[in-house]
Design a protein around this motif. Structure first.
Motif: not given
Ligand code: SF4
Lengths: 216, 474
Positions: A84, A104, A110, A112, A114-116, A121, A148, A152
């Motif tokens: 990220l 992002d 994005r 959640v 996608e973040l996960d 990051v 963000l 991650p």
């Protein structure tokens, strides 16, 4: 209901304070700050590195022109494939890595999931506190939304030497309370089992700091 | 149904039972001694400045309390300006009704919670359950307590009375009922236990739409709220959901942002014994595009104005809930948190609970006696609350009230703790010492209580010396 409660609570507070003289000033004189500015713990950057390491953060102290190489090497070491990136992160920092970037911003966030699914990051910070080994993020364009640096599992943070202060009072003075702040002191941890600090609960389990030191 | 403190026996009985439970004592001893050592190290690191910070923390809080109406209105204005909504609750029932209504409005039937003493005090989880809403505790220790249908026994580490083996058992048996089960091969290694909680809560964090939190501080001039934590569950709750409801006692206010220069040094070092806790989140109303877009602050009285009205007892409202007084207390160490029959255990609980709830019940009127007056709590308190002074003041109130249990019966709690009257005497002798160190102890009417008792001559040893000898001799 709420409005009645407001008046009720305030009236009770005022009644409870009947002993306070009416002319006692509410405003305090700004000079009344008798505590130390900082605690002479040593050279600022040395102290920051020592205290970050104390929390089991990974730290690299490098010359500013090495930033792209260090970021690339760090991402390689942890085997990251998708990272990220807040929209305002300096392009140059990522100029030596070929990992996939998911950009992002508050305007184009994005979700959640996608973040996960990202491996890590990369962010900047706004202030770092040497004495306490703390890095503060304020949601600026090079740091991104709070989620963000939270979801991650690996957080790589680039800190510039001019962002590092010695003490908590100095940091508080630099920060803007109207921005959402996240103070990070080492990776996520808990002391809930027998008061032993165990790293790695809900926040990133790895915190890696690249400290840009012109004298390195 | 969650457990409740209602129906607990008064302190002398509860203390006797707890002292007999050797496993609890072992867990408590280990945990409190670990954290004491850590605290001493990081406090000593600041040298003389610690006492200056402590005096400043005391001064800021005292000033705020003396002008609390002003600062409450200012906080309200600041939060509203930043896009938040402010609600006022004069008691627990009102607070629970407001929160339930706010959650219902979202259409959700589950909420994630960040550890909060205020929501325990108002028994929010029970109220929500009655309204068909499931509240998930996300702090590791709170999770352990919730899964185990147990009660919190410490302000900071609610499961401090449990050791790793017990925690493993709870996880193995109960996690599946609430969500993702623990792995069958779970060991009692703290790393494995923390990992199990991570996996158990992960999906819940990612899907939750509503969170309920407390706050460590609320800054009047900026409208900023702060949550200090370790695990990241706080960040999850404060960041990912769409709606955030924060329940904050009216005493949590500090006037200005710069006052945090003091409290962000005092609190982490006093509570977890660290230079800084892993995560602190601060937020001011709503930030467009980042975090919850619907923010509600519920300001809670629930007896706090009664405490404020007592000019001696009022200082208890300075408390920043660091738990240092619990960790140092020889009584707490022996009896544990449950014996106090309150969400606020230990020395601070002994002065706060009876003031918040009144001393009508046997449980609450026994609390001011749940102490040997040794003064260690005052020494470690980062906002210099003179707990022994308030205890003596409250004992006077109990003694003056009609139909109270005899003082002797109440003192039996302390005797149960220390095994014999002789042991208790020894500790009371130390109390005389603490008073020597702190000359403003027991002035005015509070002196009455001590005047009627023979205080032994003050021995030449320092309090700390006595304390260390006592520790060594164990
Ligand atoms: S009374 Fe003082 S030592 Fe005890 S929890 Fe409150 S602030 Fe901490």
């Amino acid at each position: 209901m709420t409005n009645g409660s407001r008046e009720r609570v305030l009236a009770r507070v005022r009644a409870a304070l009947a002993d306070v003289p009416a002319d006692e000033p509410v405003e305090r004189r700004p000079s009344e700050r008798p505590y130390a500015e900082s605690h002479d713990a040593g050279p600022t950057l040395d102290v920051l590195v020592e205290r970050l390491v104390d929390y089991n953060a990974l730290v690299r102290r490098v010359a500013p022109d090495r930033v792209a190489d260090e970021v690339a090497a760090a991402l390689e070491r942890c085997g990251a494939r998708r990272i990220l990136v807040p929209a305002g992160l300096p392009e140059e920092w990522l100029s030596r890595t070929s990992v996939e970037r998911v950009v992002d911003s508050p305007e184009d966030p994005r979700d959640v999931a996608e973040l996960d699914s990202a491996d890590g990051v990369v962010t900047a910070c706004t202030v770092a506190v040497a004495e306490t080994g703390t890095i503060v993020l304020d949601g600026g364009p090079d740091q991104g939304r709070r989620a963000l640096s939270l979801v991650p599992d690996h957080h790589l943070c680039v800190v510039r030497a001019d962002q590092v202060v010695d003490s908590v009072p100095q940091a508080v003075r630099r920060l803007d309370p109207l921005r959402p702040l996240t103070w990070v002191s080492g990776p996520s941890a808990t002391v809930d089992i027998e008061m032993i600090r165990v790293a790695g609960v809900h926040g990133p389990r790895t915190l890696e700091v690249v400290l840009l030191d012109p004298d390195a | 149904m969650s457990a409740t403190f209602l129906g607990m026996p008064p302190f002398p009985e509860a203390a006797k039972r707890a002292v007999e439970d050797s496993r609890t004592r072992h867990n408590l001893h280990k945990a409190t001694h670990t954290i004491r050592a850590k605290r001493t190290r990081v406090v000593d690191e600041l040298g003389d400045d610690w006492q200056r910070l402590r005096a400043e923390g005391e001064r800021i809080k005292t000033h705020t309390l003396r002008h609390l109406d002003h600062y409450l209105e200012r906080l309200e204005e600041s939060v509203q300006r930043a896009g938040g909504t402010v609600h006022w609750a004069s008691d627990a029932a009102e607070a629970n009704a407001i929160i339930t209504r706010l959650i219902r409005r979202t259409g959700e039937t589950e909420v994630v919670k960040v550890k909060s003493m205020a929501t325990q005090e108002i028994e929010l989880n029970n109220a929500l359950e009655a309204a068909g809403i499931t509240a998930y505790e996300t702090d590791l220790a709170e999770l352990i307590v919730q899964l185990g249908e147990d009660l919190p026994s410490h302000i900071l580490v609610p499961a401090i009375h449990l050791g790793r083996a017990q925690i493993r058992e709870i996880f193995l048996q109960r996690m599946g009922e609430w969500g993702r089960p623990a792995p069958p091969d779970l060991t009692d290694d703290p790393h494995a236990l923390a990992e199990a909680s991570r996996v158990h809560l992960r999906e819940l964090f990612l899907r939750s739409k509503v969170a309920v939190s407390g706050a460590n501080f609320a800054v009047a001039d900026s409208g900023t709220l702060l949550v200090l934590e370790s695990e990241g569950n706080g960040r999850m709750c404060l960041t990912l959901p769409e709606t955030l409801i924060s329940v904050v006692g009216i005493e949590k206010i500090v006037p200005t942002w710069s006052d945090l220069e003091v409290f962000m040094q005092l609190l982490p070092r006093s509570s977890t014994g660290e230079r800084m806790n892993p995560y602190t989140s601060t937020w001011t109303g709503v930030t467009p595009g980042d975090g919850p877009q619907d923010f509600h602050l519920v300001l809670l009285d629930n007896g706090r104005t009664d405490v404020l009205a007592d000019t001696v007892g009022r200082q208890a409202l300075r408390c920043i809930r660091c738990s240092a007084c619990l960790n140092i207390c020889p009584v707490y160490e022996r009896v544990g948190g449950h014996a106090y029959g309150s969400v606020y255990p230990g020395p601070i609980g002994a002065i706060l609970t009876p003031q918040l709830q009144g001393m009508a019940s046997k449980v609450d009127e026994a609390l001011p006696y749940a102490s040997s007056l040794c003064g260690a709590c005052y020494e470690v308190c980062p906002v210099a609350i003179d707990i022994p002074e308030v205890l003596v003041h409250l004992r006077e109130k109990v003694a003056e009230s009609k139909g109270h249990v005899s003082e002797k019966a109440l003192m039996a709690g302390a005797e149960a703790v220390f095994g014999s009257a002789t042991a208790l005497d020894a500790v009371q002798r130390a109390a005389g010492l603490a008073r020597g160190v702190v000359p403003r102890h027991l002035p005015g009417p509070a002196g009455k209580w001590t005047d009627t008792r023979d205080l032994p001559d003050v021995p030449a040893r320092s309090f700390r010396q006595w304390w260390n000898e006592r520790e060594d001799g164990r």
